[in-house]
Design an enzyme around this catalytic site. Structure first.
Site, PDB file in Angstrom:
ATOM      1  N   ASN A 115      15.401 -44.317 -29.458  1.00 12.49           N
ATOM      2  CA  ASN A 115      15.864 -42.943 -29.668  1.00 12.49           C
ATOM      3  C   ASN A 115      17.331 -43.015 -30.092  1.00 12.49           C
ATOM      4  O   ASN A 115      18.195 -43.328 -29.283  1.00 12.49           O
ATOM      5  CB  ASN A 115      15.714 -42.148 -28.358  1.00 12.49           C
ATOM      6  CG  ASN A 115      16.354 -40.783 -28.444  1.00 12.49           C
ATOM      7  OD1 ASN A 115      16.620 -40.266 -29.523  1.00 12.49           O
ATOM      8  ND2 ASN A 115      16.604 -40.178 -27.285  1.00 12.49           N
ATOM      9  N   TRP A 116      17.575 -42.721 -31.355  1.00 14.73           N
ATOM     10  CA  TRP A 116      18.936 -42.877 -31.877  1.00 14.73           C
ATOM     11  C   TRP A 116      19.853 -41.714 -31.537  1.00 14.73           C
ATOM     12  O   TRP A 116      21.048 -41.774 -31.794  1.00 14.73           O
ATOM     13  CB  TRP A 116      18.899 -43.049 -33.400  1.00 14.73           C
ATOM     14  CG  TRP A 116      18.187 -44.271 -33.871  1.00 14.73           C
ATOM     15  CD1 TRP A 116      17.644 -45.261 -33.089  1.00 14.73           C
ATOM     16  CD2 TRP A 116      17.926 -44.651 -35.218  1.00 14.73           C
ATOM     17  NE1 TRP A 116      17.067 -46.216 -33.881  1.00 14.73           N
ATOM     18  CE2 TRP A 116      17.224 -45.869 -35.192  1.00 14.73           C
ATOM     19  CE3 TRP A 116      18.224 -44.069 -36.463  1.00 14.73           C
ATOM     20  CZ2 TRP A 116      16.812 -46.525 -36.352  1.00 14.73           C
ATOM     21  CZ3 TRP A 116      17.812 -44.707 -37.612  1.00 14.73           C
ATOM     22  CH2 TRP A 116      17.124 -45.932 -37.554  1.00 14.73           C
TER      23      TRP A 116
ATOM     24  N   GLU B 296      18.157 -34.527 -22.574  1.00 15.50           N
ATOM     25  CA  GLU B 296      19.301 -33.880 -23.225  1.00 15.50           C
ATOM     26  C   GLU B 296      18.891 -32.522 -23.812  1.00 15.50           C
ATOM     27  O   GLU B 296      19.693 -31.594 -23.856  1.00 15.50           O
ATOM     28  CB  GLU B 296      19.893 -34.823 -24.293  1.00 15.50           C
ATOM     29  CG  GLU B 296      20.677 -35.947 -23.630  1.00 15.50           C
ATOM     30  CD  GLU B 296      20.657 -37.274 -24.343  1.00 15.50           C
ATOM     31  OE1 GLU B 296      20.354 -37.322 -25.546  1.00 15.50           O
ATOM     32  OE2 GLU B 296      20.930 -38.300 -23.682  1.00 15.50           O
TER      33      GLU B 296
ATOM     34  N   GLU C 149      11.786 -40.830 -17.599  1.00 20.78           N
ATOM     35  CA  GLU C 149      13.210 -41.090 -17.796  1.00 20.78           C
ATOM     36  C   GLU C 149      14.022 -40.381 -16.713  1.00 20.78           C
ATOM     37  O   GLU C 149      14.355 -39.194 -16.863  1.00 20.78           O
ATOM     38  CB  GLU C 149      13.651 -40.588 -19.169  1.00 20.78           C
ATOM     39  CG  GLU C 149      12.958 -41.264 -20.330  1.00 20.78           C
ATOM     40  CD  GLU C 149      13.831 -41.256 -21.577  1.00 20.78           C
ATOM     41  OE1 GLU C 149      14.027 -42.326 -22.151  1.00 20.78           O
ATOM     42  OE2 GLU C 149      14.337 -40.182 -21.958  1.00 20.78           O
TER      43      GLU C 149
ATOM     44  N   GLY D  79      17.605 -45.885 -25.561  1.00 21.75           N
ATOM     45  CA  GLY D  79      18.653 -45.129 -26.246  1.00 21.75           C
ATOM     46  C   GLY D  79      19.716 -46.065 -26.786  1.00 21.75           C
ATOM     47  O   GLY D  79      19.568 -46.663 -27.856  1.00 21.75           O
ATOM     48  N   GLY D  80      20.775 -46.239 -26.010  1.00 23.61           N
ATOM     49  CA  GLY D  80      21.940 -47.011 -26.456  1.00 23.61           C
ATOM     50  C   GLY D  80      21.617 -48.366 -27.064  1.00 23.61           C
ATOM     51  O   GLY D  80      22.138 -48.722 -28.123  1.00 23.61           O
TER      52      GLY D  80
END
Ligand code: PEP
Length: 255
Positions: free
Chosen positions: A9-10, A97, A167, A234-235
């Site tokens: 997930n960018w 988010e 998550e 993610g990161g």
């Protein structure tokens, strides 16, 4: 058979040219016997360009969000059909988010899951508790509420096109991952909910990903746990080297 997935997930990162370069490099790096599904979730602006260069037999892709209506006066939103028109096959729904920064409700998430499935997109549905909820002993209560609302409109004939990503919000982008035991416990609980709402066969074959500070250094111990069927990253998915390393570690653990 459960499909193992490693997804990136960018978030709000990468221009079109950076996205294209990333996918080309990743594709080159995936020249081995790949036994799992790799997915990337770029920003909307890169979907079309990625669709033109991606080798879908190696990398699937989709959007990080969508709106549940088909078209109309919804400034700033995009529809499932728009994602599909770029070649996307997946969509993340209910990322923490979206829930906590943009105020998406459980009800909205349920309508998005329904709309995605009706349009032929595969939703990756994110669920997970916040730190205060875990500390108050409400983890299962939160997961259960999010689960039933997200899948409110999903009948048995559609559920196999869905993926769940557990998550825990306190683990996202914090560097503090859930322990393998915590992940396993939550995944077992989610699988139990799938069995209750659908049936044992659905639960057994369903892919449940873990997400929250996954990196090359912790993915092996997390994936070793029964019931963790891959990762939403993610990161560590923003650099080809670290994303590829996670993919390789998981791939090597598959027979
Ligand atoms: C995510 O955004 O879904 C995520 C899990 O992020 P990170 O890996 O950076 O914690």
């Amino acid at each position: 058979m459960r499909q193992v997935i490693v997804a990136g997930n960018w978030k709000m990162n990468k221009t079109v040219s950076e996205s294209v370069e990333f996918v080309k490099e990743l594709q080159e790096g995936l020249g081995f016997d790949l036994k799992l599904q790799v997915l990337v979730f770029p920003p909307f602006t890169s979907l079309y360009s990625i669709g033109r260069i991606v080798d879908k037999s190696r990398i699937g892709f989709g959007a990080q969000n969508m709106y549940f209506e088909k078209a109309g006066a919804f400034t700033g939103e995009i529809s499932a059909d728009m994602i599909k028109s770029c070649g996307g096959e997946y969509v993340i729904v209910g990322h923490s988010e979206r829930r906590h920064i943009f105020g998406e409700s459980d009800e909205v998430i349920g309508r998005k899951v329904k709309s995605a499935l009706e349009s032929g997109l595969k939703p990756v549905v994110c669920i997970g508790e916040k730190l205060d909820e875990r500390e108050a002993g409400k983890t299962e209560q939160v997961i259960e509420r999010q689960f039933y609302k997200a899948f409110e409109y999903v009948q048995e004939d559609m559920i196999e096109d869905c993926v769940i990503a557990y998550e825990p919000v306190w683990a996202i982008g914090t560097g503090v991952n859930a322990t393998p035991e915590q992940a396993c416990e939550a995944h077992d609980f989610v699988r139990g909910l799938l069995e209750k709402k659908y049936n044992g066969g659905v639960a057994e074959n369903f892919t449940i990903l873990y997400g929250g500070s996954v990196k090359p250094g912790n993915c092996k111990e997390l994936f070793e746990k029964n019931g963790v069927d891959g990762f939403l990253v993610g990161g560590a998915s923003l650099k080809v080297v670290s994303f590829l390393e996670i993919i390789k570690i998981v791939n090597n653990m598959l027979v």
